[in-house]
Design an enzyme around this catalytic site. Structure first.
Site, mmCIF file in Angstrom:
data_model
loop_
_atom_site.group_PDB
_atom_site.id
_atom_site.type_symbol
_atom_site.label_atom_id
_atom_site.label_comp_id
_atom_site.label_asym_id
_atom_site.label_seq_id
_atom_site.Cartn_x
_atom_site.Cartn_y
_atom_site.Cartn_z
ATOM 1 N N ASP A 1 0.831 -1.189 0.000
ATOM 2 C CA ASP A 1 0.000 0.000 0.000
ATOM 3 C C ASP A 1 0.878 1.256 0.000
ATOM 4 O O ASP A 1 1.885 1.323 0.715
ATOM 5 C CB ASP A 1 -0.883 -0.022 1.259
ATOM 6 C CG ASP A 1 -1.892 1.090 1.289
ATOM 7 O OD1 ASP A 1 -2.745 1.144 0.390
ATOM 8 O OD2 ASP A 1 -1.841 1.911 2.231
ATOM 9 N N GLU B 1 14.931 -15.527 -0.188
ATOM 10 C CA GLU B 1 15.326 -16.609 0.711
ATOM 11 C C GLU B 1 14.279 -17.724 0.744
ATOM 12 O O GLU B 1 14.564 -18.823 1.235
ATOM 13 C CB GLU B 1 15.531 -16.076 2.129
ATOM 14 C CG GLU B 1 16.664 -15.072 2.270
ATOM 15 C CD GLU B 1 16.731 -14.520 3.679
ATOM 16 O OE1 GLU B 1 16.160 -15.154 4.602
ATOM 17 O OE2 GLU B 1 17.320 -13.438 3.862
#
Length: 525
Positions: free
Chosen positions: A203, A264
Site C-alpha cells: 500500500d 530466501e
C-alpha cells in the site's frame, strides 16, 4: 499450468474482506467467508487472490490503519482462520497475496501510543514524523502538505508538537529513515512468508520516504494544494507536480532489502506496488530486477473511453517496463475508484464498454488484476449519507469510496443476497441486485459472469505462450487492434458497426451482429 514465475501472467482477484462473504452473520465479511467462497474463484478461472488488510485495527480506514501487523482482527477471525484460508487456496491451485501497509500505522499502534507518552525529542517519537509547528508558539503546521483524505496533513498533540499523516489523522506516517522501522517490517514479512503467503501488495509504495527537509510543496499560481494522487486524468498526460512527500529516491532501498528477504523463500514469492507515480518511467523504477516484481499500472484505469487513449497506454506501458525486464500489469477497478461500468457511462452502454475494455486488457502480456464484483457487472452504488463510512467523506464532505465497496450478491432476490446467513450487510445492498447474483448469472450464456469465465478460460490457452511482443495495427481512431502471437484483439470504441476481421472467434464481449458493433471487443485466432 502456470509459468515458473507464476505472477508474470497471472490473473489476480482482489478480495475486499469486509464485502466478500460473511460467515459469522454479523453483516461484515470475514476470513472464513472467503474460505467458504474460494471455489467461486477457482471456477472463475483466476490464478491468485489479493486480500485487503485483515490485521488488528480500530477500523478507522477499514483496516488500512494497522495496530498489529502480525495478528488478525477479531472482526475478521483468527490466525488459525488465516492459515486455513491459505491452505485451502493452495489446495484449489490459488496463490494468496496479502496487503501490507508500511507508510503509516494506526494511532492505536503500540509505537504511536509510546510516542505520545514519551514527549518531544524522545527515541519513541523518532519512529514517526513529529515536528514543531511554525508561527507564534508553533500554532501553524510544520509545512503546507495536504492529506489525501482532505485538509492539512498535520495534527497537533497535547504538548504542542505536530505529527504527519498523509491520510487520516488516525494514520500517522512512519519515519522510514529510522532503522527500527525497517527492522520491524522485515520481521512482518517473514512472519507471513513463514505462514505460506505467496506475495504482498504494498500500500502507498511510493510514499514511505519523504524529502528529508519536509519543505513546503511548491504549487503553481492558480492551482490548489493537493496530495498529488491522480483523480481521473490519464497518467500519460499528467502535468508533473512538485511532490516532496512522494516517490523519493531512498524508497527504492527499502524494496531492495525486501526483495532479498523474499528470495530466501521458495515458490516465487512476489511484491506488487501500489505506486501512484507521475509517469510510466517512474513506475518502472519500482520494478527493476532487484526491487518489486510488479507495480499496478493505473494508466489503463485512468484512460478515457477511446481507442487512441488505450493505444497510448499500451505503448507507454510496454516501453516503460521493457528496459527493466518487468512484466506489465493492467487494472480497471479496485476498492478506491468508481467501478468501471459506471465510469464508462453506466447502464447498458457502461456495462458493454466495461466488458469490452476487460476483454481487451486480458489479451495483453503481463498480469491482470480484477476487483470483486466486476465479474457480476456491478456498478457504483449511490450510498445514502447515513451509511457512508469512508474517512475521506468525513474529512471533505465529498462522496467517498463506499459506493464500490458494497457487499457482493451471491444468491436470492433480496438482501443480504447470500452474503451472510442473516441481517443487513454493513453497507446496504440495492434492491434490484437479484438478477446480478452469482447464482442468477451461472449458466446464463449472456451474463457477465459467464463472459468472464469464458474469457479467462480462453486466456489460459495463450497467456504464457503468446509472448510479450505486441503489434498495434492502424485501423483508424475508433478501432484498437492488438496482435499478440496467434491472437488478435479488436475493440470498437466508435459509433458504427464495423466488418469483423478474418479469423476464428475465441470469445467476444457481446453479440457479433452484422460485424463488430460499437462498444464491443473480440478475440480472433
Amino acid at each position: 499450468m502456470t509459468s515458473p514465475e507464476w505472477w508474470r501472467h497471472a490473473v489476480t482477484y482482489q478480495v475486499y474482506v469486509r464485502s466478500f462473504a460473511d460467515h459469522t452473520g454479523d453483516g461484515i465479511g470475514d476470513l472464513e467467508g472467503i474460505t467458504d467462497r474460494l471455489p467461486h474463484l477457482r471456477d472463475l478461472g483466476v490464478d491468485a487472490l489479493w486480500i485487503t488488510p485483515f490485521y488488528t485495527s480500530p477500523q478507522k480506514d477499514h483496516g488500512y490503519d494497522v495496530a498489529d501487523y502480525t495478528d488478525v482482527d477479531p472482526l475478521f477471525g483468527t490466525l488459525a482462520d488465516a492459515d486455513a484460508l491459505t491452505t485451502r487456496a493452495h489446495e484449489l491451485g490459488l496463490k494468496v497475496i496479502v496487503d501490507l501497509v508500511p507508510n503509516h500505522t494506526s494511532s492505536a499502534h503500540t509505537w504511536f501510543q509510546q510516542a505520545l507518552e514519551a514527549g518531544a525529542g524522545s527515541p519513541e517519537r523518532a519512529r514517526y514524523l513529529f515536528r514543531d509547528g511554525r508561527g507564534t508558539e508553533g500554532v501553524e503546521p510544520p509545512n503546507n502538505w495536504q492529506s489525501v483524505f482532505g485538509g492539512p496533513a498535520w495534527t497537533r498533540v497535547a504538548d504542542g508538537q505536530w505529527y504527519l499523516h498523509l491520510f487520516d489523522s488516525t494514520q500517522p506516517d512512519l519515519d522510514w529513515r529510522h532503522p527500527e522501522v525497517g527492522d520491524m517490517f522485515e520481521d512482518v514479512l517473514r512472519f507471513w512468508l513463514d505462514r505460506g503467503v505467496d506475495g504482498f501488495r504494498i500500500d502507498v509504495a511510493h510514499g514511505l520516504v519523504k524529502e528529508e527537509s519536509l519543505r513546503d510543496q511548491v504549487v503553481p499560481e492558480g492551482e490548489a494544494l493537493g496530495s498529488g494522487a491522480p483523480t481521473g486524468e490519464s497518467m500519460v498526460e499528467r502535468t508533473l507536480r512538485d511532490e516532496p512527500m512522494w516517490d523519493q529516491p531512498e524508497v527504492h532501498d527499502v524494496y531492495r532489502r525486501w526483495r532479498r528477504v523474499l528470495e530466501e523463500y521458495d515458490g516465487d514469492r512476489m511484491l506488487v506496488a501500489e505506486a501512484w507515480t507521475q509517469t510510466p518511467e517512474s513506475m518502472a523504477r519500482f520494478v527493476r530486477p532487484d526491487e518489486m516484481h510488479q507495480a499496478f499500472n493505473f494508466s489503463w484505469l485512468l484512460a478515457p473511453w477511446s481507442a487512441t487513449s488505450f493505444a497510448d497506454v499500451i505503448t507507454g506501458t510496454l516501453e516503460a517496463v521493457a528496459p527493466v525486464g518487468a512484466s506489465p500489469t493492467w487494472v480497471l477497478s479496485n476498492h478506491d475508484v468508481v467501478r468501471h461500468p459506471t465510469r464508462y457511462g453506466g447502464g447498458a452502454v457502461g456495462l458493454a464498454r466495461a466488458r469490452a475494455a476487460t476483454l481487451t486488457m486480458l489479451a495483453l502480456p503481463g498480469s491482470s488484476y480484477l476487483y470483486q464484483g466486476e465479474e457480476l457487472g456491478l456498478e457504483q452504488v449511490d450510498v445514502a449519507e447515513e451509511n457512508r463510512s469512508d474517512p475521506s467523506w468525513f474529512r471533505t464532505g465529498e462522496v467517498g469510496r463506499d459506493g464500490c465497496r458494497v457487499p457482493i450478491p451471491w444468491s436470492g432476490d433480496a438482501s443480504p443476497y447470500g452474503f451472510g446467513p442473516s441481517g443487513q450487510p454493513w453497507i446496504p445492498q440495492p434492491d434490484d441486485w437479484g438478477p446480478l447474483t452469482v447464482a442468477a448469472q451461472t449458466g446464463d450464456p449472456g451474463s457477465t459472469l459467464e463472459f468472464y469465465r469464458a474469457a479467462l478460460a480462453a486466456r489460459r490457452t495463450f497467456a504464457t505462450t503468446a509472448g510479450d511482443d505486441v503489434e498495434l495495427l492502424d485501423a483508424g481512431d475508433d478501432l484498437l487492434v492488438v496482435r499478440r502471437g496467434p491472437v488478435t484483439a479488436v475493440l470498437n470504441c466508435g459509433a458504427e458497426t464495423v466488418p469483423l476481421p478474418e479469423g476464428e472467434v475465441l470469445v467476444a464481449s457481446g453479440p457479433l451482429e452484422g460485424g463488430l458493433p460499437p462498444d464491443t471487443a473480440v478475440w480472433l485466432q
